[in-house]
Design a protein around this motif. Structure first.
Motif, PDB file in Angstrom:
ATOM      1  N   VAL A   1      -0.766  23.114  40.106  1.00 40.99           N
ATOM      2  CA  VAL A   1      -0.316  22.842  41.466  1.00 40.99           C
ATOM      3  C   VAL A   1      -0.850  21.474  41.866  1.00 40.99           C
ATOM      4  O   VAL A   1      -1.851  21.007  41.312  1.00 40.99           O
ATOM      5  N   SER A   2      -0.201  20.843  42.815  1.00 41.09           N
ATOM      6  CA  SER A   2      -0.705  19.582  43.348  1.00 41.09           C
ATOM      7  C   SER A   2      -0.687  19.661  44.870  1.00 41.09           C
ATOM      8  O   SER A   2       0.223  20.248  45.457  1.00 41.09           O
ATOM      9  N   ARG A   3      -1.723  19.081  45.469  1.00 46.90           N
ATOM     10  CA  ARG A   3      -1.871  19.065  46.917  1.00 46.90           C
ATOM     11  C   ARG A   3      -2.239  17.651  47.348  1.00 46.90           C
ATOM     12  O   ARG A   3      -3.125  17.024  46.760  1.00 46.90           O
ATOM     13  N   VAL A   4      -1.559  17.150  48.388  1.00 45.33           N
ATOM     14  CA  VAL A   4      -1.853  15.826  48.918  1.00 45.33           C
ATOM     15  C   VAL A   4      -3.280  15.810  49.449  1.00 45.33           C
ATOM     16  O   VAL A   4      -3.694  16.730  50.157  1.00 45.33           O
ATOM     17  N   VAL A   5      -4.032  14.762  49.093  1.00 44.26           N
ATOM     18  CA  VAL A   5      -5.393  14.572  49.606  1.00 44.26           C
ATOM     19  C   VAL A   5      -5.272  13.611  50.792  1.00 44.26           C
ATOM     20  O   VAL A   5      -5.094  12.407  50.610  1.00 44.26           O
ATOM     21  N   THR A   6      -5.335  14.171  51.994  1.00 46.58           N
ATOM     22  CA  THR A   6      -4.977  13.412  53.201  1.00 46.58           C
ATOM     23  C   THR A   6      -5.949  12.316  53.583  1.00 46.58           C
ATOM     24  O   THR A   6      -5.556  11.356  54.249  1.00 46.58           O
ATOM     25  N   ASP A   7      -7.220  12.412  53.172  1.00 46.63           N
ATOM     26  CA  ASP A   7      -8.174  11.396  53.601  1.00 46.63           C
ATOM     27  C   ASP A   7      -8.501  10.356  52.525  1.00 46.63           C
ATOM     28  O   ASP A   7      -9.423   9.563  52.681  1.00 46.63           O
ATOM     29  N   LEU A   8      -7.733  10.324  51.466  1.00 50.41           N
ATOM     30  CA  LEU A   8      -7.838   9.231  50.491  1.00 50.41           C
ATOM     31  C   LEU A   8      -6.745   8.217  50.801  1.00 50.41           C
ATOM     32  O   LEU A   8      -5.608   8.589  51.105  1.00 50.41           O
ATOM     33  N   GLU A   9      -7.099   6.949  50.733  1.00 49.01           N
ATOM     34  CA  GLU A   9      -6.112   5.894  50.954  1.00 49.01           C
ATOM     35  C   GLU A   9      -4.979   6.037  49.935  1.00 49.01           C
ATOM     36  O   GLU A   9      -5.226   6.395  48.781  1.00 49.01           O
ATOM     37  N   PRO A  10      -3.748   5.767  50.323  1.00 46.66           N
ATOM     38  CA  PRO A  10      -2.661   5.816  49.342  1.00 46.66           C
ATOM     39  C   PRO A  10      -2.831   4.727  48.291  1.00 46.66           C
ATOM     40  O   PRO A  10      -3.549   3.757  48.511  1.00 46.66           O
ATOM     41  N   THR A  11      -2.194   4.921  47.161  1.00 52.35           N
ATOM     42  CA  THR A  11      -2.166   3.862  46.157  1.00 52.35           C
ATOM     43  C   THR A  11      -0.988   2.954  46.494  1.00 52.35           C
ATOM     44  O   THR A  11      -0.042   3.365  47.161  1.00 52.35           O
ATOM     45  N   THR A  12      -1.047   1.729  46.025  1.00 55.14           N
ATOM     46  CA  THR A  12      -0.003   0.752  46.328  1.00 55.14           C
ATOM     47  C   THR A  12       0.593   0.232  45.034  1.00 55.14           C
ATOM     48  O   THR A  12      -0.138  -0.142  44.111  1.00 55.14           O
ATOM     49  N   VAL A  13       1.920   0.216  44.972  1.00 60.91           N
ATOM     50  CA  VAL A  13       2.630  -0.393  43.850  1.00 60.91           C
ATOM     51  C   VAL A  13       3.065  -1.779  44.304  1.00 60.91           C
ATOM     52  O   VAL A  13       3.567  -1.956  45.419  1.00 60.91           O
ATOM     53  N   ALA A  14       2.832  -2.763  43.442  1.00 59.00           N
ATOM     54  CA  ALA A  14       3.149  -4.152  43.768  1.00 59.00           C
ATOM     55  C   ALA A  14       3.827  -4.824  42.576  1.00 59.00           C
ATOM     56  O   ALA A  14       3.707  -4.360  41.436  1.00 59.00           O
ATOM     57  N   LEU A  15       4.503  -5.910  42.853  1.00 58.04           N
ATOM     58  CA  LEU A  15       5.124  -6.736  41.823  1.00 58.04           C
ATOM     59  C   LEU A  15       4.249  -7.973  41.639  1.00 58.04           C
ATOM     60  O   LEU A  15       3.899  -8.633  42.618  1.00 58.04           O
ATOM     61  N   VAL A  16       3.873  -8.276  40.394  1.00 59.46           N
ATOM     62  CA  VAL A  16       3.043  -9.453  40.117  1.00 59.46           C
ATOM     63  C   VAL A  16       3.717 -10.331  39.062  1.00 59.46           C
ATOM     64  O   VAL A  16       4.469  -9.848  38.220  1.00 59.46           O
ATOM     65  N   TRP A  17       3.414 -11.634  39.159  1.00 61.12           N
ATOM     66  CA  TRP A  17       3.872 -12.599  38.163  1.00 61.12           C
ATOM     67  C   TRP A  17       2.968 -13.819  38.251  1.00 61.12           C
ATOM     68  O   TRP A  17       2.265 -14.020  39.244  1.00 61.12           O
ATOM     69  N   LEU A  18       2.938 -14.597  37.189  1.00 61.69           N
ATOM     70  CA  LEU A  18       2.090 -15.791  37.134  1.00 61.69           C
ATOM     71  C   LEU A  18       2.545 -16.822  38.163  1.00 61.69           C
ATOM     72  O   LEU A  18       3.751 -17.024  38.369  1.00 61.69           O
ATOM     73  N   VAL A  19       1.575 -17.482  38.781  1.00 61.35           N
ATOM     74  CA  VAL A  19       1.866 -18.501  39.787  1.00 61.35           C
ATOM     75  C   VAL A  19       2.778 -19.583  39.203  1.00 61.35           C
ATOM     76  O   VAL A  19       3.730 -20.019  39.847  1.00 61.35           O
ATOM     77  N   GLU A  20       2.515 -19.982  37.957  1.00 63.45           N
ATOM     78  CA  GLU A  20       3.317 -21.061  37.363  1.00 63.45           C
ATOM     79  C   GLU A  20       4.731 -20.620  36.969  1.00 63.45           C
ATOM     80  O   GLU A  20       5.561 -21.429  36.605  1.00 63.45           O
ATOM     81  N   ARG A  21       5.032 -19.346  37.076  1.00 61.01           N
ATOM     82  CA  ARG A  21       6.370 -18.850  36.732  1.00 61.01           C
ATOM     83  C   ARG A  21       7.168 -18.534  37.991  1.00 61.01           C
ATOM     84  O   ARG A  21       7.832 -17.531  38.099  1.00 61.01           O
ATOM     85  N   ASP A  22       7.124 -19.392  38.953  1.00 62.77           N
ATOM     86  CA  ASP A  22       7.793 -19.139  40.226  1.00 62.77           C
ATOM     87  C   ASP A  22       9.142 -19.863  40.254  1.00 62.77           C
ATOM     88  O   ASP A  22       9.357 -20.784  41.024  1.00 62.77           O
ATOM     89  N   ASP A  23      10.056 -19.427  39.381  1.00 61.15           N
ATOM     90  CA  ASP A  23      11.360 -20.077  39.280  1.00 61.15           C
ATOM     91  C   ASP A  23      12.438 -19.274  40.021  1.00 61.15           C
ATOM     92  O   ASP A  23      12.164 -18.248  40.632  1.00 61.15           O
ATOM     93  N   GLU A  24      13.673 -19.740  39.926  1.00 59.13           N
ATOM     94  CA  GLU A  24      14.781 -19.119  40.659  1.00 59.13           C
ATOM     95  C   GLU A  24      15.044 -17.687  40.197  1.00 59.13           C
ATOM     96  O   GLU A  24      15.297 -16.796  41.011  1.00 59.13           O
ATOM     97  N   VAL A  25      14.968 -17.436  38.896  1.00 59.92           N
ATOM     98  CA  VAL A  25      15.212 -16.091  38.374  1.00 59.92           C
ATOM     99  C   VAL A  25      14.134 -15.131  38.866  1.00 59.92           C
ATOM    100  O   VAL A  25      14.428 -14.009  39.308  1.00 59.92           O
ATOM    101  N   THR A  26      12.892 -15.575  38.831  1.00 63.21           N
ATOM    102  CA  THR A  26      11.787 -14.753  39.326  1.00 63.21           C
ATOM    103  C   THR A  26      11.991 -14.432  40.802  1.00 63.21           C
ATOM    104  O   THR A  26      11.883 -13.275  41.221  1.00 63.21           O
ATOM    105  N   GLN A  27      12.303 -15.437  41.597  1.00 60.18           N
ATOM    106  CA  GLN A  27      12.511 -15.212  43.029  1.00 60.18           C
ATOM    107  C   GLN A  27      13.727 -14.324  43.292  1.00 60.18           C
ATOM    108  O   GLN A  27      13.736 -13.547  44.252  1.00 60.18           O
TER     109      GLN A  27
END
Length: 193
Positions: free
Chosen positions: A152-178
């Protein structure tokens, strides 16, 4: 031939919606590559991945990072465990006497003396708690991915949620990436940055 945009995604992240939108709008091929939480940045840093959907926190040095969504954390235990009697939610106070079969990333630990468990994957941790030993706290999507009839699984209400994010290298900031960032942020084909 155009080189594929390679996007890593950590266990539990769901890139399918964004992949569909990408393929409907762009000519560049898209390749989705599963990665584990422990190696979620490796491919971005070594250049084998263009971007990655990661679970925060991560070392952001040299990276762009766009937060995408938060996800509740759940405690998973055997169907015979006292946790099964709880409604849909618990707090860390309800878990204070439990054994965590896998350390929690936040560092939170129950008050009970903890055993020295071997390192295990999410799936192995769920198999362990299914056998009636301890609990594991995971992001909800990971718990659902490895759902079994004997846990079984139960939500743990007083733990901060986890966050999903998108990451990429600073030097790879091209049109396709954007363009891919735009897809994840809900921009339409006619929206400009």
């Amino acid at each position: 031939m155009t080189t594929a945009l390679r996007i890593g995604f950590v266990t539990g992240a769901t890139p399918d919606k964004w992949a569909r939108h990408w393929r409907a709008r762009r000519r560049e091929p898209l390749e989705l590559v599963p990665v584990t939480e422990s190696d979620q940045l490796d491919g971005v840093r070594d250049g084998s991945l263009d971007m990655a959907l990661v679970r925060l926190p991560v070392d952001r040095e040299g990276l762009h990072c766009v937060r995408l969504y938060d996800e509740a954390q759940v405690a998973v235990a055997s169907r015979d465990h006292v946790l099964a009697a709880a409604d849909e939610e618990v707090t860390t106070d309800d878990l204070v006497d439990e054994q965590l079969v896998r350390p929690h990333p936040s560092g939170w630990t129950p008050a009970a003396e903890q055993l020295d468990w071997p390192t295990m994957t999410e799936q192995e941790a769920i198999e362990t708690v299914a056998a009636g030993t301890g609990v594991v706290i995971l992001p909800m999507s990971v718990a659902r991915l490895h759902q079994r009839k004997d846990v079984v699984s139960r939500v743990v209400t007083d733990l901060e949620p986890t966050t999903v994010a998108l990451v990429w290298l600073v030097e790879r900031d091209d049109e396709v990436t954007q363009a891919f960032v735009g897809v994840t942020k809900g921009r339409t084909a006619n929206t400009s940055r």
